[in-house]
Design a protein around this motif. Sequence first.
Motif, PDB file in Angstrom:
ATOM      1  N   THR A  90       1.135   5.883  -0.937  1.00  0.00           N
ATOM      2  CA  THR A  90       2.356   5.100  -0.860  1.00  0.00           C
ATOM      3  C   THR A  90       2.153   3.670  -1.340  1.00  0.00           C
ATOM      4  O   THR A  90       3.009   3.120  -2.039  1.00  0.00           O
ATOM      5  CB  THR A  90       2.884   5.101   0.595  1.00  0.00           C
ATOM      6  N   ALA A  91       1.032   3.069  -0.985  1.00  0.00           N
ATOM      7  CA  ALA A  91       0.775   1.682  -1.388  1.00  0.00           C
ATOM      8  C   ALA A  91       0.762   1.559  -2.916  1.00  0.00           C
ATOM      9  O   ALA A  91       1.329   0.603  -3.469  1.00  0.00           O
ATOM     10  CB  ALA A  91      -0.542   1.190  -0.803  1.00  0.00           C
ATOM     11  N   PHE A  92       0.144   2.523  -3.595  1.00  0.00           N
ATOM     12  CA  PHE A  92       0.110   2.445  -5.058  1.00  0.00           C
ATOM     13  C   PHE A  92       1.501   2.693  -5.646  1.00  0.00           C
ATOM     14  O   PHE A  92       1.877   2.054  -6.627  1.00  0.00           O
ATOM     15  CB  PHE A  92      -0.915   3.415  -5.658  1.00  0.00           C
ATOM     16  N   LEU A 116       1.796 -10.921 -15.506  1.00  0.00           N
ATOM     17  CA  LEU A 116       1.809  -9.525 -15.042  1.00  0.00           C
ATOM     18  C   LEU A 116       0.595  -8.782 -15.578  1.00  0.00           C
ATOM     19  O   LEU A 116      -0.067  -8.032 -14.847  1.00  0.00           O
ATOM     20  CB  LEU A 116       3.104  -8.833 -15.466  1.00  0.00           C
ATOM     21  N   LYS A 117       0.266  -9.010 -16.830  1.00  0.00           N
ATOM     22  CA  LYS A 117      -0.902  -8.371 -17.439  1.00  0.00           C
ATOM     23  C   LYS A 117      -2.173  -8.762 -16.687  1.00  0.00           C
ATOM     24  O   LYS A 117      -3.019  -7.916 -16.406  1.00  0.00           O
ATOM     25  CB  LYS A 117      -1.021  -8.750 -18.912  1.00  0.00           C
ATOM     26  N   THR A 118      -2.305 -10.022 -16.329  1.00  0.00           N
ATOM     27  CA  THR A 118      -3.475 -10.499 -15.591  1.00  0.00           C
ATOM     28  C   THR A 118      -3.575  -9.807 -14.234  1.00  0.00           C
ATOM     29  O   THR A 118      -4.661  -9.379 -13.823  1.00  0.00           O
ATOM     30  CB  THR A 118      -3.406 -12.032 -15.423  1.00  0.00           C
ATOM     31  N   GLU A 123      -6.227  -5.306 -11.101  1.00  0.00           N
ATOM     32  CA  GLU A 123      -6.100  -4.020 -10.396  1.00  0.00           C
ATOM     33  C   GLU A 123      -6.925  -2.942 -11.092  1.00  0.00           C
ATOM     34  O   GLU A 123      -7.579  -2.119 -10.455  1.00  0.00           O
ATOM     35  CB  GLU A 123      -4.629  -3.605 -10.335  1.00  0.00           C
ATOM     36  N   GLU A 124      -6.921  -2.969 -12.425  1.00  0.00           N
ATOM     37  CA  GLU A 124      -7.717  -2.018 -13.197  1.00  0.00           C
ATOM     38  C   GLU A 124      -9.207  -2.192 -12.898  1.00  0.00           C
ATOM     39  O   GLU A 124      -9.928  -1.212 -12.680  1.00  0.00           O
ATOM     40  CB  GLU A 124      -7.464  -2.212 -14.686  1.00  0.00           C
ATOM     41  N   GLN A 125      -9.671  -3.422 -12.877  1.00  0.00           N
ATOM     42  CA  GLN A 125     -11.087  -3.684 -12.594  1.00  0.00           C
ATOM     43  C   GLN A 125     -11.469  -3.218 -11.199  1.00  0.00           C
ATOM     44  O   GLN A 125     -12.541  -2.624 -11.007  1.00  0.00           O
ATOM     45  CB  GLN A 125     -11.392  -5.170 -12.781  1.00  0.00           C
ATOM     46  N   ALA A 126     -10.599  -3.455 -10.218  1.00  0.00           N
ATOM     47  CA  ALA A 126     -10.868  -3.000  -8.847  1.00  0.00           C
ATOM     48  C   ALA A 126     -10.920  -1.479  -8.791  1.00  0.00           C
ATOM     49  O   ALA A 126     -11.778  -0.897  -8.120  1.00  0.00           O
ATOM     50  CB  ALA A 126      -9.795  -3.538  -7.900  1.00  0.00           C
TER      51      ALA A 126
END
Length: 166
Positions: A90-92, A116-118, A123-126
Amino acid sequence: MDSYFSLLNLAPTFALDADALERAWREASARVHPDRFATASAAEKRVAMQWASRINQAYEVLRKPVKRAAYLCELAGHSVDAENNTRMDTAFLMKQMQWREELEEAAGDATALQALKTTIDAEEQALERCLTELLDSKKDYATASEKVRQLMFITKIQQEIQSLIA
């Protein structure tokens, strides 16, 4: 059939060194390069081309984190099945909705799009750090499959943002 990792003589890990992958691909490609088979029979040339194609396919899958993660899950018998399995926590899902709203609001505003990209890049790195732990340490392919689906969404929205920035 050899895995893409064994084909390139690499350990099957998500945390793959990009330079090592590049070197392995170049070495494998050199072994089956058409110039080496210029005087070979038609059958030998055909086999070399098939190997070259497989080596290139391996490289294309392993060089992209989302494809590499999905491939590792599939090797372990856990298909990501993104077309049929859209279940996410749900969080995602809430993040997805928020990002979509921000994307709509930011259209035409380069500063807002970059912000937004940053956010999404972080989020991608995490998520990639999480996948490293799930795939390489814990061998938790079921959870990793869900995270791969999340990474697929992130990759898609990043492409959309990039097309608006460009």
